[in-house]
Motif scaffolding. Structure first.
Motif, PDB file in Angstrom:
ATOM      1  N   ILE A 125       0.671  -0.846  12.644  1.00 47.37           N
ATOM      2  CA  ILE A 125      -0.667  -0.279  12.792  1.00 47.37           C
ATOM      3  C   ILE A 125      -1.405  -0.799  14.044  1.00 47.37           C
ATOM      4  CG2 ILE A 125      -2.951  -0.076  11.691  1.00 47.37           C
ATOM      5  CD1 ILE A 125      -0.970   1.642  10.217  1.00 47.37           C
ATOM      6  N   GLY A 180       0.844  -1.193   0.000  1.00 48.22           N
ATOM      7  CA  GLY A 180       0.000   0.000   0.000  1.00 48.22           C
ATOM      8  C   GLY A 180       0.877   1.240   0.000  1.00 48.22           C
ATOM      9  N   MET A 181       2.029   1.144  -0.641  1.00 44.91           N
ATOM     10  CA  MET A 181       3.020   2.221  -0.548  1.00 44.91           C
ATOM     11  C   MET A 181       2.753   3.345  -1.552  1.00 44.91           C
ATOM     12  SD  MET A 181       7.152   2.100  -0.754  1.00 44.91           S
ATOM     13  CE  MET A 181       7.459   1.378   0.847  1.00 44.91           C
ATOM     14  N   GLN A 237       1.515   9.122   6.470  1.00 46.21           N
ATOM     15  CA  GLN A 237       0.657   9.648   7.545  1.00 46.21           C
ATOM     16  C   GLN A 237       1.502  10.434   8.549  1.00 46.21           C
ATOM     17  OE1 GLN A 237       0.154   6.472   6.174  1.00 46.21           O
ATOM     18  NE2 GLN A 237      -1.663   7.247   5.153  1.00 46.21           N
ATOM     19  N   ALA A 276      -3.946   9.035  -0.688  1.00 48.22           N
ATOM     20  CA  ALA A 276      -2.793   8.157  -0.588  1.00 48.22           C
ATOM     21  C   ALA A 276      -2.910   7.052  -1.624  1.00 48.22           C
ATOM     22  CB  ALA A 276      -2.724   7.560   0.818  1.00 48.22           C
TER      23      ALA A 276
HETATM   24  N1  ARG Z   1       0.248   4.648   2.012  1.00 51.77           N
HETATM   25  C1  ARG Z   1       1.012   4.952   3.174  1.00 51.77           C
HETATM   26  C2  ARG Z   1       2.462   5.182   2.831  1.00 51.77           C
HETATM   27  O1  ARG Z   1       2.905   4.883   1.771  1.00 51.77           O
HETATM   28  C3  ARG Z   1       0.924   3.901   4.263  1.00 51.77           C
HETATM   29  C4  ARG Z   1       1.241   2.506   3.843  1.00 51.77           C
HETATM   30  C5  ARG Z   1       1.393   1.573   5.030  1.00 51.77           C
HETATM   31  N2  ARG Z   1       1.503   0.229   4.606  1.00 51.77           N
HETATM   32  C6  ARG Z   1       1.602  -0.860   5.416  1.00 51.77           C
HETATM   33  N3  ARG Z   1       1.659  -2.040   4.879  1.00 51.77           N
HETATM   34  N4  ARG Z   1       1.661  -0.694   6.707  1.00 51.77           N
HETATM   35  O2  ARG Z   1       3.184   5.682   3.623  1.00 51.77           O
END
Ligand code: ARG
Length: 259
Positions: free
Chosen positions: A174, A102-103, A153, A219
């Protein structure tokens, strides 16, 4: 007669060749190159450990997507779990071949790694305990706000702190942010809406509101590779194919529900 003999020789030859060819492609497919993927498996439904099934397998949207893309590009994938903050260093030192976590492809990160196009877009949410009366940014005045270390974040929180007197704290994972809220050490945390909604469903003590778009309310997620990696282009091509033929949408519905 002569021609007949020649033809049958040709036939025999082509059968032999086909058999050889068959056996090499046969072993070829079972010897697909294995790519090492890293993720931070603290992020359902993007990536998490399948504890419900009592296994320690990492599953989720990103894992399904990675496997589908690899299949198209002719690779197989092996997934490992690393703290979010250490994912980019793992790419830079070539310990892993790709990251799906989710980067978000920020300008800063683009200096260290290469990204594909964006495959999913989420929004930031301020999450707090039910009854905390935090329903807008200004309510964070004098409060402690948790963020994941190394995430965008964290930057978002710093922007908020330019206008509101808020104390920022970071944690690696998280679930730690949620724990700290429950222990009343944090008043709120910034978490992406897709992930936050999963918490709301399981945990009635949590509530939240979405940050307004504008500056950086969004994001996006993209796949990261080491700088100059040959795989970036191959995966981007496969990704665009999945966007066009509806396969990506099907995975989004599978993991995030219909929207
Ligand atoms: N989208 C955000 C970022 O790139 C948060 C991604 C957090 N991903 C995870 N697997 N904890 O900074």
């Amino acid at each position: 007669m002569k021609k007949g003999l020649f033809l049958s020789l040709l036939l025999v030859l082509s059968i032999v060749l086909a058999a050889c060819g068959g056996s090499t492609t046969g072993t070829g497919t079972s010897e697909k190159k294995v790519l090492k993927m890293a993720t931070s498996a603290d992020y359902p439904p993007f990536e998490f450990i399948d504890t419900a099934n009592g296994s320690d397998e990492i599953i989720g949207f990103d894992v399904d997507l990675a496997k589908a893309l690899a299949e198209k590009a002719g690779y197989t994938i092996e997934v490992q779990d690393i703290d979010f903050n250490s994912l980019i260093p793992a790419l830079q030192s070539n310990q892993v071949d790709l990251v799906l976590a989710g980067m978000t492809p920020t300008e800063d990160r683009k200096k260290s790694v290469d990204f594909t196009d964006i495959y999913y877009t989420a929004k930031h949410m301020i999450v707090s305990l039910e009854g905390s009366s935090i329903s807008k940014i200004e309510d964070l005045e004098g409060k402690t706000l948790g963020v994941q270390l190394g995430s965008i974040q964290e930057e978002e929180a710093e922007k908020i702190a330019e206008n509101v007197d808020v104390k920022i704290e970071n944690r690696n994972r998280i679930p730690d942010l949620v724990q700290e809220m429950k222990a009343n050490r944090f008043d709120a945390a910034i978490i992406e809406d897709t992930v936050a909604k999963g918490y709301f469903e399981k945990d009635k003590d949590l509530t939240g509101f979405t940050l307004a778009d504008g500056e950086e309310g969004e994001a996006g997620s993209a796949i990261a590779f080491p700088k100059g990696s040959e795989y970036t282009e191959q995966f981007n091509k496969a990704l665009n194919e999945m966007k066009e033929n509806g396969e990506l949408e099907a995975l989004i519905v599978k993991w995030f529900g219909g929207e």
